[in-house]
Design a protein around this motif. Structure first.
Motif, PDB file in Angstrom:
ATOM      1  N   ILE A 184       1.007  -1.052  -0.055  1.00 55.79           N
ATOM      2  CA  ILE A 184       0.048   0.035   0.002  1.00 55.79           C
ATOM      3  C   ILE A 184       0.950   1.107  -0.069  1.00 55.79           C
ATOM      4  O   ILE A 184       0.463   2.355  -0.680  1.00 55.79           O
ATOM      5  CB  ILE A 184      -0.847   0.104   1.102  1.00 55.79           C
ATOM      6  N   THR A 185       1.876   1.224   0.933  1.00 54.00           N
ATOM      7  CA  THR A 185       2.858   2.514   0.797  1.00 54.00           C
ATOM      8  C   THR A 185       3.567   2.655  -0.458  1.00 54.00           C
ATOM      9  O   THR A 185       3.593   3.763  -0.833  1.00 54.00           O
ATOM     10  CB  THR A 185       3.820   2.035   1.750  1.00 54.00           C
ATOM     11  N   TYR A 186       3.881   1.803  -1.093  1.00 53.12           N
ATOM     12  CA  TYR A 186       4.553   1.683  -2.324  1.00 53.12           C
ATOM     13  C   TYR A 186       3.539   2.314  -3.432  1.00 53.12           C
ATOM     14  O   TYR A 186       3.988   3.482  -4.109  1.00 53.12           O
ATOM     15  CB  TYR A 186       4.967   0.317  -2.849  1.00 53.12           C
ATOM     16  N   LEU A 187       2.530   1.889  -3.409  1.00 56.27           N
ATOM     17  CA  LEU A 187       1.419   2.517  -4.251  1.00 56.27           C
ATOM     18  C   LEU A 187       1.118   3.947  -4.139  1.00 56.27           C
ATOM     19  O   LEU A 187       0.904   4.770  -5.308  1.00 56.27           O
ATOM     20  CB  LEU A 187       0.099   1.692  -4.438  1.00 56.27           C
ATOM     21  N   LEU A 188       0.841   4.028  -2.804  1.00 56.97           N
ATOM     22  CA  LEU A 188       0.612   5.823  -2.527  1.00 56.97           C
ATOM     23  C   LEU A 188       1.805   6.493  -3.096  1.00 56.97           C
ATOM     24  O   LEU A 188       1.473   7.630  -3.173  1.00 56.97           O
ATOM     25  CB  LEU A 188       0.311   5.569  -1.130  1.00 56.97           C
ATOM     26  N   GLU A 189       3.142   6.011  -3.029  1.00 56.00           N
ATOM     27  CA  GLU A 189       4.115   6.938  -3.276  1.00 56.00           C
ATOM     28  C   GLU A 189       4.825   6.861  -4.631  1.00 56.00           C
ATOM     29  O   GLU A 189       5.237   7.853  -5.184  1.00 56.00           O
ATOM     30  CB  GLU A 189       5.412   6.462  -2.363  1.00 56.00           C
ATOM     31  N   HIS A 190       4.298   5.769  -5.420  1.00 53.81           N
ATOM     32  CA  HIS A 190       4.734   5.471  -6.831  1.00 53.81           C
ATOM     33  C   HIS A 190       3.537   5.882  -7.730  1.00 53.81           C
ATOM     34  O   HIS A 190       3.867   5.883  -9.088  1.00 53.81           O
ATOM     35  CB  HIS A 190       5.321   4.080  -6.897  1.00 53.81           C
ATOM     36  N   VAL A 191       2.275   5.693  -7.616  1.00 53.64           N
ATOM     37  CA  VAL A 191       1.224   6.252  -8.392  1.00 53.64           C
ATOM     38  C   VAL A 191       1.198   7.615  -8.446  1.00 53.64           C
ATOM     39  O   VAL A 191       0.659   8.261  -7.618  1.00 53.64           O
ATOM     40  CB  VAL A 191       0.004   5.338  -8.188  1.00 53.64           C
ATOM     41  N   PRO A 192       1.408   8.346  -9.557  1.00 49.77           N
ATOM     42  CA  PRO A 192       1.455   9.933  -9.597  1.00 49.77           C
ATOM     43  C   PRO A 192       0.073  10.485  -9.236  1.00 49.77           C
ATOM     44  O   PRO A 192       0.014  11.523  -8.443  1.00 49.77           O
ATOM     45  CB  PRO A 192       1.906  10.295 -10.964  1.00 49.77           C
ATOM     46  N   ASN A 193      -1.267   9.789  -9.448  1.00 50.46           N
ATOM     47  CA  ASN A 193      -2.376  10.338  -9.188  1.00 50.46           C
ATOM     48  C   ASN A 193      -2.956   9.808  -8.138  1.00 50.46           C
ATOM     49  O   ASN A 193      -4.204   9.833  -8.064  1.00 50.46           O
ATOM     50  CB  ASN A 193      -3.196  10.194 -10.651  1.00 50.46           C
ATOM     51  N   ALA A 194      -2.368   9.100  -7.312  1.00 57.50           N
ATOM     52  CA  ALA A 194      -3.113   8.134  -6.091  1.00 57.50           C
ATOM     53  C   ALA A 194      -3.570   9.065  -5.262  1.00 57.50           C
ATOM     54  O   ALA A 194      -4.641   8.895  -4.631  1.00 57.50           O
ATOM     55  CB  ALA A 194      -1.897   7.681  -5.531  1.00 57.50           C
TER      56      ALA A 194
END
Length: 519
Positions: A184-194
């Motif tokens: 979850i942390t990875y996606l929040l940090e690596h998805v630009p439009n999260a």
């Protein structure tokens, strides 16, 4: 980041897929209204493309609840999404929930698609869904076994196309809490439009970590939890709603997160589910099990007498386990029953339905001195929610015997193939035991020969005069059905359950002929 958690209940979709948990339309609507009283934010009402019955249930639920969000599940297929929208568009707050698998294993062997094709399907599905409603949820099935870089690309694409909720499921219960939180942390940090979407998690319990993984993900920044009452669901089930909610409430100091659930409705909701699906709550089940607030050890009892918090981290009252249960009896009036039904959450029964339950309670009170809440609930389900189908039990007489005089059953059924002119059918037959005699005689009357796959008996309440509840599973021509029945006489309950299952087989047979049966 908000500290408010959206509670997404999928008992009626993922939960109902678990063996033995099948519900009819009226039971689903009843449970949906209880979920609304519980205070969940979103109800996933079903998978409309699965069958005509699923479509009708989702459509009925969408029109039966008020401000709560109603979601319909759909694969990333045009026909599924259109079908889902047709089912939920009558809701005040509808949501389309579309999904596609993203793990290498699923893409190669289940979908037989390349990663680029999955990206294209994600884009097409979300764009189509957003053409119907702005409330679109996208799920990456088997996300916990997906490659993080590719998962991030899929999530970014879904958000760019208009998805406002992104669900990251641990579909097979494979992940570990720290590992899942890290994803979850990875996606929040690596998805630009999260930041444009709410991140959700849907955790299965194959390794017993469904709730633990969900809580870890919420601490990492997810803000929607997908759950089921009592943790029912595929295989080992899902993260249990009551456990997640009480963890947040009891450990507010640790999580500092809130939700809208009325915790005093947790036990009533789980108990209602138990009655509907005919499966008792495990006595050791956290929060709602019979032993959850029981203390037998002398050391524990001594501590409890001195200060309750020595051995209880929450109170029974906080989850809805307080209150007087012995209320109804043979001298109780209809007004008292009406009040009791509302107290138990049966808010939408018609006057005729209340009369049916009242008559049944009077009959039961002639044979049972104490009428408990569980008895009332069981009678409502029996008299109101299960008395629908072609065949109904009118009278039953059974004689037991030994090898010289085999058990005999005389069965009288009403056949409502023509609803305007029901036909009475009666027959006697033999069997290897009294219940077998009943089942074989019913088979002859209805001219069917299903295989009995499962037979289960539960006592609704304690005591020798308890109502008995029977669950049977039948199989015929590749179709299965589950039937349930309750009565103070276990043989009568067995007959009701068997006939209920036969009625469901007939309905499925009709769907198969019409091309609407999905298995």
């Amino acid at each position: 980041m908000s500290d408010r958690i959206t509670i997404f209940d999928t008992t009626l979709r993922d939960g109902e897929q678990s063996p033995g948990a099948t519900m009819n339309l009226r039971e689903k609507v009843r449970l949906a209204r209880q979920l609304e009283a519980l205070g969940v934010d979103v109800i996933e009402a079903g998978f409309p493309a699965a069958s005509q019955g699923d479509f009708e249930s989702v459509q009925e639920i969408a029109g039966s609840v008020n401000d709560i969000c109603v979601a319909g599940l759909a694969r990333s297929l045009k026909s599924d999404i259109e079908r889902a929208w047709d089912a939920i568009k009558g809701a005040k707050n509808p949501r389309i929930h579309t999904f596609i698998a993203t793990s290498p294993l699923h893409m190669e062997f289940k979908l037989q698609k390349t990663p680029d094709q999955v990206l294209e399907m994600t884009e097409a599905a979300v764009k189509l869904a957003t053409s119907f409603t702005s409330n679109v949820e996208f799920s990456a099935e088997d996300a916990s076994r997906s490659e993080p870089e590719f998962l991030a690309r899929v999530v970014e694409k879904a958000i760019a196309c208009g998805a406002t909720t992104i669900n990251i499921p641990d579909t097979v219960g494979y992940s570990q809490p720290e590992e899942f939180a890290g994803l979850i942390t990875y996606l929040l940090e690596h998805v630009p439009n999260a930041h444009k979407a709410v991140f959700s998690v849907h955790c299965h319990n194959d390794l017993g970590l469904g709730v633990a993984n969900t809580l870890a993900a919420l601490r990492a920044g997810a803000r929607q939890a997908e759950l089921t009452l009592s943790g029912i669901g595929e295989r080992a089930g899902n993260a249990a709603l009551e456990q997640l909610v009480m963890a947040l409430a009891t450990r507010k100091d640790y999580y500092d997160l809130d939700c809208n659930v009325d915790t005093t409705q947790l036990f009533p909701a789980c108990r209602l589910l138990s009655r509907i699906i005919g499966q008792p709550i495990d006595p050791y089940k956290a929060i709602v099990g019979r032993n959850a607030f029981a203390h037998e050890s002398g050391i524990h009892q001594d501590g409890m007498l001195k200060h309750r918090q020595t051995y209880e981290i929450m109170t029974p009252e906080s989850v809805g386990r307080a209150g007087t249960e012995i209320v109804m009896g043979k001298h109780s009036g209809r007004t008292a029953l009406d009040s009791k039904l509302k107290e138990l959450g049966f808010l939408h029964l018609s006057s005729d339905e209340v009369d049916q339950v009242f008559t049944a309670i009077k009959h039961l009170a002639d044979r049972k001195t104490t009428i408990l809440d569980e008895d009332v609930e069981a009678l409502v389900l029996e008299e109101v929610f299960r008395r629908h189908g072609r065949y109904s039990l009118k009278k039953l007489s059974v004689l037991s015997g030994n090898i010289d005089m085999p058990p005999t059953a005389m069965v009288i059924l009403d056949d409502a193939e023509n609803e305007d002119e029901p036909v009475e059918k009666r027959l006697s037959g033999f069997g290897s035991g009294p219940i077998d005699a009943v089942f074989q005689t019913v088979d002859t009357v209805v001219e069917r020969a299903p295989n009995l796959m499962e037979y289960k008996v539960n006592a609704v309440t304690g005591g020798a005069d308890a109502l008995g509840e029977v669950t049977v599973r039948l199989e015929e021509n590749g179709m299965t059905s589950v039937g349930r029945g309750s009565d103070e006489d276990i043989i009568v309950a067995s007959a009701k359950a068997y006939i209920n299952a036969v009625n469901r087989l007939i309905i499925k047979e009709g769907e198969k002929k019409n091309g609407t049966y999905a298995g």
